[in-house]
Design a protein around this motif. Sequence first.
Motif, mmCIF file in Angstrom:
data_model
loop_
_atom_site.group_PDB
_atom_site.id
_atom_site.type_symbol
_atom_site.label_atom_id
_atom_site.label_comp_id
_atom_site.label_asym_id
_atom_site.label_seq_id
_atom_site.Cartn_x
_atom_site.Cartn_y
_atom_site.Cartn_z
ATOM 1 N N ASN A 1 -6.262 -1.516 2.294
ATOM 2 C CA ASN A 1 -6.524 -1.227 0.883
ATOM 3 C C ASN A 1 -8.018 -1.278 0.573
ATOM 4 O OD1 ASN A 1 -3.913 -0.749 0.063
ATOM 5 N ND2 ASN A 1 -3.527 -2.851 -0.579
ATOM 6 N N ARG A 2 -8.721 -2.275 1.124
ATOM 7 C CA ARG A 2 -10.149 -2.383 0.860
ATOM 8 C C ARG A 2 -10.914 -1.225 1.494
ATOM 9 N NH1 ARG A 2 -8.911 -7.962 0.976
ATOM 10 N NH2 ARG A 2 -9.134 -8.076 3.246
ATOM 11 N N ASP A 3 -10.483 -0.820 2.687
ATOM 12 C CA ASP A 3 -11.112 0.344 3.316
ATOM 13 C C ASP A 3 -10.929 1.586 2.453
ATOM 14 O OD1 ASP A 3 -11.946 -1.147 5.446
ATOM 15 O OD2 ASP A 3 -10.368 -0.476 6.821
ATOM 16 N N VAL B 1 -6.696 0.868 -6.578
ATOM 17 C CA VAL B 1 -6.569 0.033 -5.388
ATOM 18 C C VAL B 1 -7.102 -1.371 -5.625
ATOM 19 C CG1 VAL B 1 -7.184 -0.210 -2.954
ATOM 20 C CG2 VAL B 1 -6.633 2.035 -3.876
ATOM 21 N N ASP B 2 -8.225 -1.499 -6.341
ATOM 22 C CA ASP B 2 -8.759 -2.828 -6.623
ATOM 23 C C ASP B 2 -7.744 -3.679 -7.376
ATOM 24 O OD1 ASP B 2 -11.166 -2.358 -5.369
ATOM 25 O OD2 ASP B 2 -12.165 -1.675 -7.196
ATOM 26 N N ALA C 1 -9.454 -14.250 1.728
ATOM 27 C CA ALA C 1 -9.192 -12.926 2.282
ATOM 28 C C ALA C 1 -9.614 -11.811 1.356
ATOM 29 C CB ALA C 1 -7.701 -12.783 2.601
ATOM 30 N N THR C 2 -9.903 -12.128 0.099
ATOM 31 C CA THR C 2 -10.267 -11.094 -0.880
ATOM 32 C C THR C 2 -11.772 -10.968 -0.974
ATOM 33 O OG1 THR C 2 -8.308 -11.624 -2.148
ATOM 34 C CG2 THR C 2 -10.003 -10.355 -3.265
ATOM 35 N N ALA C 3 -12.266 -9.782 -0.722
ATOM 36 C CA ALA C 3 -13.698 -9.538 -0.785
ATOM 37 C C ALA C 3 -14.101 -9.126 -2.192
ATOM 38 C CB ALA C 3 -14.086 -8.437 0.205
ATOM 39 N N GLY C 4 -15.386 -9.345 -2.488
ATOM 40 C CA GLY C 4 -15.901 -8.856 -3.753
ATOM 41 C C GLY C 4 -15.685 -9.823 -4.894
ATOM 42 N N PRO C 5 -16.213 -9.501 -6.075
ATOM 43 C CA PRO C 5 -16.097 -10.373 -7.246
ATOM 44 C C PRO C 5 -14.670 -10.427 -7.773
ATOM 45 C CG PRO C 5 -17.037 -8.257 -7.846
ATOM 46 C CD PRO C 5 -16.951 -8.271 -6.360
ATOM 47 N N VAL D 1 0.747 1.340 9.677
ATOM 48 C CA VAL D 1 0.860 2.442 8.737
ATOM 49 C C VAL D 1 -0.509 3.062 8.525
ATOM 50 C CG1 VAL D 1 2.819 1.484 7.521
ATOM 51 C CG2 VAL D 1 0.525 0.878 6.795
ATOM 52 N N SER D 2 -0.533 4.292 8.054
ATOM 53 C CA SER D 2 -1.797 4.933 7.730
ATOM 54 C C SER D 2 -2.356 4.345 6.459
ATOM 55 C CB SER D 2 -1.574 6.433 7.539
ATOM 56 O OG SER D 2 -0.845 6.654 6.348
ATOM 57 N N ARG D 3 -3.649 4.578 6.233
ATOM 58 C CA ARG D 3 -4.273 4.059 5.015
ATOM 59 C C ARG D 3 -3.654 4.680 3.777
ATOM 60 N NH1 ARG D 3 -10.641 4.048 6.884
ATOM 61 N NH2 ARG D 3 -10.411 2.429 8.464
ATOM 62 N N ARG D 4 -3.378 5.954 3.808
ATOM 63 C CA ARG D 4 -2.790 6.604 2.646
ATOM 64 C C ARG D 4 -1.383 6.086 2.383
ATOM 65 N NH1 ARG D 4 -6.600 8.639 -0.627
ATOM 66 N NH2 ARG D 4 -8.266 9.446 0.675
ATOM 67 N N HIS D 5 -0.636 5.826 3.460
ATOM 68 C CA HIS D 5 0.713 5.290 3.262
ATOM 69 C C HIS D 5 0.650 3.877 2.707
ATOM 70 C CE1 HIS D 5 5.007 4.869 3.785
ATOM 71 N NE2 HIS D 5 4.791 3.715 4.394
#
Length: 456
Positions: free
Chosen positions: A236-238, A249-250, A39-43, A7-11
């Motif tokens: 989603n992260r992108d 999204v976060d 698998a989850t990046a970030g704090p 799927v596309s990022r927007r979809h």
Amino acid sequence: MFPTQPVSRRHALKTTSAGFGMVALAGLLGQDGRKAAAATAGPKPLAPKAPHFTPKAKKIIFVFMQGSISQMDTFEYKAKVQQDDGKAGPGGGKVTASKFKFKQYGSTGSWFSELLPNIAKHADKLCWLRGLHTDTPAHPQAVVQLHTGSANAALTRPSMGAWLLYGLGTENQDLPGYITINPPPNFGGAVNFGNAFLPAHFQGTRINDQGDLPNLKPQTATNLQRKQLDLIQSMNRDLAGSPGGADQVDGIIESYELAFQMQGKVPELLDISKEPKHVQDAYGIKAGPAGSFARQCLMARRLSEAGVRFVEICQPGWDHHNNLHKGLIDRCQSVDQPTSALLADLEQRGLLEDTLVLFGSEFGRLPTAQGVDGRDHNITGYPMFMMGAGVKKGFTYGATDEYGIKAVEGRMHTNDLHATLLALMGLDHEKLTYKYAGREFRLTDVAGRVARDIFA
């Protein structure tokens, strides 16, 4: 729900944000929490956070009596109301004495009617707030104000549970930090446990009195779920990191990962059949609607014991404009034993050392008659009680006049109640803010006074 083709990022965003929370998304996920965390990046937005000052309580259980329980017939004895039965009331109407017998309990001499003999056993451990008042006599607005701090329908505010998660995070990363059981289906609905303009991961998670969380059961093999999740989360992260990426999204990412972990733990935690028979009997557990509130109380204890920061349980049906006396008998029978058992169970397990219980309604009822057998709303003076961490035992703060109409001592607005609850949890209500639409918002809006006299 989950696409099986690229799927596309927007979809991907559109697909994930449709449910906007873990409930709608959870059935799509798997069971390996450690892989999900990796698998989850970030704090981690729900990681525990330092309070503003040393807290007196770490968790809250809110026992909500939707519809406004008649204090005149349960735990607000007024001799003047009994004496002046049938006479004209000070604000109009005819004074109507309670038909239920009252007596005093414990060394504090707290008054309870015959409708609540089990809760009355805890008389010397309760902390009463008897000078509460609020702004609107309409249920929808008053319920929303109790839960969010504002009755203004023009701008939805975050619920108090969401503010607590925002301020403190949660101690158990495998469970939601905020759970509501059988929330009011009307009177604001999801607004009462929503996140509003706070990030999505601070919203409440709704379950029913059977312990069911919609869509929690996995629909496909675990390895396929993990691959699907990794693909969607990568997109989603992108998207979240791209220019103009949606703020939500976060929250979606966090919701997916939490739901992934929940599948293994939540069903077991909510399975009250694992409790010993004597515990189930103490709560009055039974099948069907008659046992709904008892099941909620036992689930609340299990959730709080597991580290859930804020748990709310709800018993509707207290709006007695008519059929007052028969209705009260029915409602009180449904909540008296389970509430008492919850308090006793928390105490004997040592959980009240860091757990605070709050019991009450959106407002109270008048001492005068409405129709043949009813009482109308009263927003100018009504009680709630607390028990547990941080508050004095056998203590009464505030009072109403001799008819129980207006708060005359220790007056506490809803904003004051929220400020006090936050303070008990180690949060300064004036510092717990979030910038939205160009201004700093808080649970207590521009008001709020902490009732420190009740602090243990």
